[in-house]
Every structure is written in C-alpha cells, then in structure tokens.
Write an enzyme that holds these catalytic residues in place. Structure first.
Site, PDB file in Angstrom:
ATOM      1  N   ASP A 124      -5.613  -8.285   5.019  1.00 33.80           N
ATOM      2  CA  ASP A 124      -4.539  -7.598   5.736  1.00 33.80           C
ATOM      3  C   ASP A 124      -4.815  -7.599   7.248  1.00 33.80           C
ATOM      4  O   ASP A 124      -3.997  -8.036   8.061  1.00 33.80           O
ATOM      5  CB  ASP A 124      -4.414  -6.159   5.207  1.00 33.80           C
ATOM      6  CG  ASP A 124      -3.203  -5.434   5.779  1.00 33.80           C
ATOM      7  OD1 ASP A 124      -2.379  -6.076   6.461  1.00 33.80           O
ATOM      8  OD2 ASP A 124      -3.067  -4.219   5.561  1.00 33.80           O
ATOM      9  N   ASP A 146      -1.327  -1.739  -3.956  1.00 34.31           N
ATOM     10  CA  ASP A 146      -2.680  -1.763  -3.383  1.00 34.31           C
ATOM     11  C   ASP A 146      -3.196  -0.321  -3.271  1.00 34.31           C
ATOM     12  O   ASP A 146      -2.517   0.545  -2.706  1.00 34.31           O
ATOM     13  CB  ASP A 146      -2.559  -2.410  -1.981  1.00 34.31           C
ATOM     14  CG  ASP A 146      -3.890  -2.765  -1.371  1.00 34.31           C
ATOM     15  OD1 ASP A 146      -4.867  -2.938  -2.116  1.00 34.31           O
ATOM     16  OD2 ASP A 146      -3.943  -2.894  -0.122  1.00 34.31           O
ATOM     17  N   SER A 181       0.846  -1.199   0.000  1.00 34.35           N
ATOM     18  CA  SER A 181       0.000   0.000   0.000  1.00 34.35           C
ATOM     19  C   SER A 181       0.881   1.250   0.000  1.00 34.35           C
ATOM     20  O   SER A 181       2.098   1.152   0.202  1.00 34.35           O
ATOM     21  CB  SER A 181      -0.889   0.007   1.248  1.00 34.35           C
ATOM     22  OG  SER A 181      -0.077   0.214   2.398  1.00 34.35           O
TER      23      SER A 181
HETATM   24  P1  13P Z   1      -8.931  -6.080   5.379  1.00 33.29           P
HETATM   25  O1  13P Z   1      -8.790  -4.818   6.181  1.00 33.29           O
HETATM   26  O2  13P Z   1     -10.302  -6.639   5.513  1.00 33.29           O
HETATM   27  O3  13P Z   1      -7.884  -7.069   5.688  1.00 33.29           O
HETATM   28  O4  13P Z   1      -8.766  -5.676   3.824  1.00 33.29           O
HETATM   29  C1  13P Z   1      -7.499  -5.490   3.252  1.00 33.29           C
HETATM   30  C2  13P Z   1      -7.574  -4.879   1.906  1.00 33.29           C
HETATM   31  O5  13P Z   1      -8.598  -4.778   1.276  1.00 33.29           O
HETATM   32  C3  13P Z   1      -6.312  -4.397   1.311  1.00 33.29           C
HETATM   33  O6  13P Z   1      -6.527  -3.745   0.111  1.00 33.29           O
HETATM   34  O1  G3H Z   2      -6.589  -1.357   2.154  1.00 33.29           O
HETATM   35  C1  G3H Z   2      -5.932  -1.243   3.156  1.00 33.29           C
HETATM   36  C2  G3H Z   2      -4.830  -2.198   3.473  1.00 33.29           C
HETATM   37  O2  G3H Z   2      -5.157  -2.956   4.609  1.00 33.29           O
HETATM   38  C3  G3H Z   2      -3.535  -1.482   3.646  1.00 33.29           C
HETATM   39  O3  G3H Z   2      -3.545  -0.778   4.833  1.00 33.29           O
HETATM   40  O4  G3H Z   2      -3.021   1.528   4.062  1.00 33.29           O
HETATM   41  O5  G3H Z   2      -2.761   0.861   6.472  1.00 33.29           O
HETATM   42  O6  G3H Z   2      -1.166  -0.017   4.744  1.00 33.29           O
HETATM   43  P1  G3H Z   2      -2.564   0.487   5.043  1.00 33.29           P
HETATM   44 ZN    ZN Z   3      -8.390  -2.680  -0.030  1.00 32.11          ZN
END
Ligand code: 13P
Ligand code: G3H
Ligand code: ZN
Length: 325
Positions: free
Chosen positions: A270, A96, A57
């Site tokens: 995640d 991501d 991310s």
């Molecule tokens: P969760 O927070 O449900 O694990 O989702 C992660 C996610 O969509 C990362 O893009």
């Molecule tokens: O979509 C969210 C993912 O869990 C990534 O989380 O933006 O805190 O790294 P983050």
């Molecule tokens: Zn996501």
C-alpha cells in the site's frame, strides 16, 4: 439485501493461492480507496496478465463509503473485461485487517469474496476463537479467510504496535488446524508504513522464521503484510518537490522475490503506491503552480501507480503471466 460476490464476477482466493504456491509466485494485494487507484490496479494487472486482490481497509470503508466500494469492485471486474477484450483477469475483493466478526459478516454480505480477521492483538486462545467463528460463517458463503499470528510493528488504522512480535513457528500448525483459515499472515520483520527500519538498523526480514513456518505447515498459503519497499527514487522526488520524508526505508525487493518463490502467496503493498502518487502529484503542483484541474495531477499519479504495480508484478511478486494458469 445481501449480495454474493459471485454475482459481481469476483472470485475467492482458494484457486489463486493453490496455483501461486505451486508456481512459486505471490498474488499482489493492492489497497484501494478511490477511482484512480482502482484504475491503476486493473490496468497494470491486466497488462501484466496477473491475478489481483483488491484490498479495502476499515479506513477505506470510512473514506470512500462501503456501498461505493462495492460498486467500484463490480466496476473493476467490468473494466477488466473491457481492457482484457474478453480475457479478464481474476479479481478478489478482500477486507484488509478486519477486526470484528460483525465487520467480516457485513463485508461478506456486501460482496467481498475474501476477508481477513486480524485477531493478532488478542490472546492466542481468543484469536483462535474469533478466527474460527469468522471461518464458520465465511465458508458457508464460499468466502475465504486470512488469519494472523504474530504482530507487525507500525500503524494499522487504530492499532499501533511499537515492536514486532514474530510469529511463533510452534503455534502455526495448531492455529491453522483449529481455525480452518485458508491463509495465514505472519510476522517476520515486515511492518506497515514508510518507516520500517530505524537508521543504522539492518534492513532485513527473517526468512529463517518463514522457512521454519513452512516446515511446520508445508504448502499452506502464507501472507506477508507491510511489504512496501519504499523506493528511494520516490522518496527523493517527494523531498525534491517540497516533501519531508526523512529516513524512510522499506523491505528489500530481493528478499520479497525470494519469499514469493516459497509458500508466500499474497504480498500486501500500500505505502509504495501512496509514495508513487504523492511524488507525481507533488511534481505537478510544484512545477506548474498555476495548475488546478485535478485530472492534471491525478492522471500522472495514476500513471505512476500503474508503472509501479507492473514493476512489482514483473520483478517482485513474479505474478505476471499467471492470470490464466
Ligand atoms: P505497507 O504499508 O508496507 O504497504 O503494507 C500494507 C499492508 O500490509 C496492508 O495490509
Ligand atoms: O495495513 C494498512 C494498510 O496500508 C491500509 O492502510 O488503514 O490507512 O487504509 P489504512
Ligand atoms: Zn497489513
């Protein structure tokens, strides 16, 4: 100097998704920010012979440094070869929730094999234009692109949405045609983080909307974000060892298994990993207050993460055994 993902031993998602849609399973997309998470992902997926998408991310880029992450992804491929004794699992490095064209270009130039351009917070027309622009650049480099239609509730880095806007099935065919994206993230009631449903709320996702979307774009790869299930034993353990997670509820694993049998071919997880690590670390620090060697709590956290991912691959995504399809 731009680096191609191919020289790092990574693959894009095209082949993976085609096989997953045909085989009725979903590829795990696990986020990583540090070495222990990367090790757990590669160990778990190699042991279960599952293809895997390593997700980064914007927050991970800020936390771990883009250059280090690139070398860690390259390291993940080499580590996979070592663990697999020559039979290494396919690994994708994926951005991501990319939010700008420039970020996607930057990632592609630094070795990502797949990017998400999340234009879901823009108007439909702007989302189409932005996604199209990313696809044009990415495809020149044989990098695959995930677009998004509909907005998930919850928090993603700097973006916060109070409520879901479900994906409108009427829009998907036009979006996919106009943008040329390789996969589509949809909103059907999943959400980011550990608090997906309010107390008393029915904890169900809208598989009926998924079905309707699939009817409009048969066989097109669908992605589910926000798919952590928030295992209650982990929540309990965290709270038992000094944590405070009230009313944390996730998506039913049975519903996710159902979804992954259809055109859902990528499932993002995640938060569950964060919970597994936190529970293990809390237990060590709580029960052994004299411990101060990071390996003594990060090691158990890594093992817990690995066990969680093996469980997901085996029982939720159904991806185990499909690495060499
Ligand atoms: P969760 O927070 O449900 O694990 O989702 C992660 C996610 O969509 C990362 O893009
Ligand atoms: O979509 C969210 C993912 O869990 C990534 O989380 O933006 O805190 O790294 P983050
Ligand atoms: Zn996501």
């Amino acid at each position: 100097m731009p680096v191609s993902y191919k020289s790092l031993g990574l693959v894009n998602t095209r082949d993976m998704f085609a096989k997953a849609v045909k085989g009725g399973y979903a590829i795990p997309a696990y986020n990583f920010n540090n070495m222990e998470q990367m090790q757990a992902i590669v160990q778990a997926c190699t042991e279960s012979a599952s293809p895997v998408i390593l997700q980064v991310s914007s927050g991970a880029r800020k936390y771990a440094n883009q250059t280090l992450l690139q070398y860690m992804a390259q390291g993940a491929v080499e580590y996979g070869k070592e663990l697999g004794k020559g039979k290494n699992i396919p690994i994708t490095l994926h951005l991501d929730h990319g939010d700008t064209y420039e970020l996607c270009v930057n990632c592609i130039e630094s070795g990502f094999s797949s990017v998400m351009i999340d234009g879901s917070h823009h108007s439909y027309e702007d989302n189409v234009a932005l996604t199209r622009k990313v696809v044009e650049y990415a495809h020149k480099h044989d990098v695959t692109v995930e677009g998004e239609l509909g907005v998930l509730a919850g928090v993603e880095d700097d973006v916060k949405a109070e409520k879901h806007t479900y994906t409108e099935p009427d829009e998907v065919e036009d979006f996919v045609k106009k943008t040329g994206c390789d996969s589509l993230a949809i909103s059907i009631g999943t959400s980011h983080g550990a608090y997906k449903f309010k107390p008393g709320q029915k904890a169900e996702i809208r598989l009926d909307i998924l079905k309707e979307i699939e009817r409009r774009i048969p066989g097109f790869p669908i992605v589910l974000h926000g798919s952590s299930s928030v295992p209650q034993d982990l929540v309990k353990k965290i709270n038992q060892f000094g944590g405070k997670l009230a009313d944390a509820v996730g998506i039913s694993e049975t519903q996710l298994r159902e979804a992954s049998k259809s055109a859902v071919c990528k499932i993002n997880i995640d938060s569950d990993g964060r919970l597994a690590m936190t529970a293990a670390i809390r237990e060590v620090l709580y029960t052994k207050p004299d411990e101060f060697d990071p390996r003594k709590y990060l090691g158990p956290a890594r093992d817990a993460l690995k066990a969680l991912y093996k469980h997901k691959n085996d029982n939720v995504l159904g991806s185990s055994g499909h690495a060499f399809d």
